[in-house]
Design an enzyme around this catalytic site. Sequence first.
Site, PDB file in Angstrom:
ATOM      1  N   LYS A  73     -34.221  41.020 -52.537  1.00  0.00           N
ATOM      2  CA  LYS A  73     -33.793  39.674 -52.943  1.00  0.00           C
ATOM      3  C   LYS A  73     -32.274  39.507 -53.026  1.00  0.00           C
ATOM      4  O   LYS A  73     -31.761  38.422 -52.782  1.00  0.00           O
ATOM      5  CB  LYS A  73     -34.413  39.306 -54.294  1.00  0.00           C
ATOM      6  CG  LYS A  73     -35.895  38.989 -54.207  1.00  0.00           C
ATOM      7  CD  LYS A  73     -36.431  38.501 -55.540  1.00  0.00           C
ATOM      8  CE  LYS A  73     -37.921  38.270 -55.449  1.00  0.00           C
ATOM      9  NZ  LYS A  73     -38.481  37.727 -56.691  1.00  0.00           N
ATOM     10  N   ASP A 109     -37.894  31.061 -57.560  1.00  0.00           N
ATOM     11  CA  ASP A 109     -38.483  31.747 -58.722  1.00  0.00           C
ATOM     12  C   ASP A 109     -38.176  30.993 -60.025  1.00  0.00           C
ATOM     13  O   ASP A 109     -39.056  30.828 -60.871  1.00  0.00           O
ATOM     14  CB  ASP A 109     -37.934  33.178 -58.845  1.00  0.00           C
ATOM     15  CG  ASP A 109     -38.638  34.149 -57.907  1.00  0.00           C
ATOM     16  OD1 ASP A 109     -39.767  33.866 -57.473  1.00  0.00           O
ATOM     17  OD2 ASP A 109     -38.045  35.209 -57.611  1.00  0.00           O
TER      18      ASP A 109
HETATM   19  P1  NAP Z   1     -36.425  44.246 -60.223  1.00  0.00           P
HETATM   20  O1  NAP Z   1     -35.251  43.501 -59.702  1.00  0.00           O
HETATM   21  O2  NAP Z   1     -36.780  45.579 -59.646  1.00  0.00           O
HETATM   22  O3  NAP Z   1     -36.186  44.431 -61.826  1.00  0.00           O
HETATM   23  C1  NAP Z   1     -37.084  45.181 -62.588  1.00  0.00           C
HETATM   24  C2  NAP Z   1     -36.756  45.008 -64.087  1.00  0.00           C
HETATM   25  O4  NAP Z   1     -37.756  45.714 -64.840  1.00  0.00           O
HETATM   26  C3  NAP Z   1     -35.409  45.607 -64.481  1.00  0.00           C
HETATM   27  O5  NAP Z   1     -34.868  44.858 -65.536  1.00  0.00           O
HETATM   28  C4  NAP Z   1     -35.810  47.009 -64.983  1.00  0.00           C
HETATM   29  O6  NAP Z   1     -34.924  47.562 -65.925  1.00  0.00           O
HETATM   30  C5  NAP Z   1     -37.126  46.677 -65.665  1.00  0.00           C
HETATM   31  N1  NAP Z   1     -37.996  47.847 -65.785  1.00  0.00           N
HETATM   32  C6  NAP Z   1     -38.643  48.495 -64.766  1.00  0.00           C
HETATM   33  N2  NAP Z   1     -39.353  49.524 -65.269  1.00  0.00           N
HETATM   34  C7  NAP Z   1     -39.155  49.525 -66.614  1.00  0.00           C
HETATM   35  C8  NAP Z   1     -39.610  50.357 -67.671  1.00  0.00           C
HETATM   36  N3  NAP Z   1     -40.414  51.398 -67.452  1.00  0.00           N
HETATM   37  N4  NAP Z   1     -39.199  50.066 -68.943  1.00  0.00           N
HETATM   38  C9  NAP Z   1     -38.392  49.012 -69.176  1.00  0.00           C
HETATM   39  N5  NAP Z   1     -37.923  48.182 -68.207  1.00  0.00           N
HETATM   40  C10 NAP Z   1     -38.287  48.451 -66.943  1.00  0.00           C
HETATM   41  O7  NAP Z   1     -37.752  43.376 -60.126  1.00  0.00           O
HETATM   42  P2  NAP Z   1     -37.894  41.777 -60.223  1.00  0.00           P
HETATM   43  O8  NAP Z   1     -37.856  41.172 -58.876  1.00  0.00           O
HETATM   44  O9  NAP Z   1     -36.900  41.300 -61.230  1.00  0.00           O
HETATM   45  O10 NAP Z   1     -39.398  41.633 -60.768  1.00  0.00           O
HETATM   46  C11 NAP Z   1     -39.727  41.958 -62.104  1.00  0.00           C
HETATM   47  C12 NAP Z   1     -41.202  41.620 -62.361  1.00  0.00           C
HETATM   48  O11 NAP Z   1     -41.399  40.207 -62.250  1.00  0.00           O
HETATM   49  C13 NAP Z   1     -42.156  42.274 -61.369  1.00  0.00           C
HETATM   50  O12 NAP Z   1     -43.331  42.670 -62.070  1.00  0.00           O
HETATM   51  C14 NAP Z   1     -42.507  41.154 -60.414  1.00  0.00           C
HETATM   52  O13 NAP Z   1     -43.797  41.303 -59.832  1.00  0.00           O
HETATM   53  C15 NAP Z   1     -42.481  39.959 -61.370  1.00  0.00           C
HETATM   54  N6  NAP Z   1     -42.244  38.700 -60.664  1.00  0.00           N
HETATM   55  C16 NAP Z   1     -43.207  37.760 -60.741  1.00  0.00           C
HETATM   56  C17 NAP Z   1     -43.026  36.562 -60.101  1.00  0.00           C
HETATM   57  C18 NAP Z   1     -44.090  35.519 -60.208  1.00  0.00           C
HETATM   58  O14 NAP Z   1     -44.107  34.606 -59.385  1.00  0.00           O
HETATM   59  N7  NAP Z   1     -44.959  35.610 -61.199  1.00  0.00           N
HETATM   60  C19 NAP Z   1     -41.852  36.294 -59.362  1.00  0.00           C
HETATM   61  C20 NAP Z   1     -40.864  37.288 -59.310  1.00  0.00           C
HETATM   62  C21 NAP Z   1     -41.083  38.498 -59.956  1.00  0.00           C
HETATM   63  P3  NAP Z   1     -33.662  48.477 -65.450  1.00  0.00           P
HETATM   64  O15 NAP Z   1     -32.559  47.545 -65.090  1.00  0.00           O
HETATM   65  O16 NAP Z   1     -33.376  49.297 -66.646  1.00  0.00           O
HETATM   66  O17 NAP Z   1     -34.140  49.303 -64.276  1.00  0.00           O
END
Ligand code: NAP
Length: 284
Positions: A73, A109
């Site tokens: 992204k 989003d």
């Molecule tokens: P991303 O850029 O990879 O960010 C992941 C986030 O989760 C970071 O803040 C990371 O923290 C944190 N994280 C990961 N593992 C963790 C753990 N074990 N303990 C605590 N924090 C943890 O991913 P993203 O694109 O932002 O997506 C995040 C979530 O939102 C995903 O589950 C995705 O499927 C969901 N999402 C849903 C939609 C929807 O339409 N419903 C749309 C977009 C995303 P660090 O910075 O410390 O690594």
Amino acid sequence: MKELIRGTTKIYAIIGWPVAHSRSPVMQNAAFQALGMDCVYVPFAVEPERLSEAVLGMRALGVAGWNVTIPHKTGIMSLLDELSPEAVRAGAVNTVVNRGGRLIGYNTDGTGLLTALLRDLDCSVKGERVVVLGAGGAARGAVAALGEAGAARVTVVNRTLETARRLADELRPHLSELELEIVSSEELSRLLPQTDLLVNATSLGLKGEEFSGLELALLPDAAKVYDMVYGPRETPLVLAARQRGLAACNGLGMLVAQGELAFCHWTGITPAPGLMSTALAEVR
Ligand code: NAP
């Protein structure tokens, strides 16, 4: 009647790594079929280090538009010709439109989250005190949209504090009206009693993981909880919030709303209400 792929069929896609779990092909193809459009939406698994090759390929093949998911992204932004104001504010692109060879990046989003909050939790965000867990791509879109929608305060809590600080530094210039603060996980308990909405934008919960140290009992009784994770229908966070007596829902509504907006960017048409969510419910 079964739809055929012809010489004239336009290709839409989603790129990510991995991508096999994506539900987007189901709902986007359902919308193309319902509207009788000669279009198809396919998943492409693009390895992190091959993103620029993939974008060149999409250009060369004339792919009409695509969604972008983890981990591309942010990386895709510099490979596009133009970015929407939402994409610039969020620092992330989840939708690309190929307009006559010119690639334009959007972020649906954030608006998708606002739509889902209103539809599923009757939450308009205006004047609310919000805590966002996470500081990745989804959190960026969320914070930007919450600020635009008039939230009174947004506090970001993230495992890696430095990432949250970077998010705040980059978003503050775009959100001058918003009180945007960063706190460590240890400070979260102090904030919860003054929170109207808690949003999970981390990937925790996808595999059934629980949040350690998140004391939902401290939230006010009228607080609402939105979990962007949509894999399990009742994620651990949603379950815990409901057991606490709070209104809560998973991220399926956001997935649908961001997908409807992406479809509209590509085609100029908003899919009929319920079309995409029904398709998702039918194909598990
Ligand atoms: P991303 O850029 O990879 O960010 C992941 C986030 O989760 C970071 O803040 C990371 O923290 C944190 N994280 C990961 N593992 C963790 C753990 N074990 N303990 C605590 N924090 C943890 O991913 P993203 O694109 O932002 O997506 C995040 C979530 O939102 C995903 O589950 C995705 O499927 C969901 N999402 C849903 C939609 C929807 O339409 N419903 C749309 C977009 C995303 P660090 O910075 O410390 O690594």
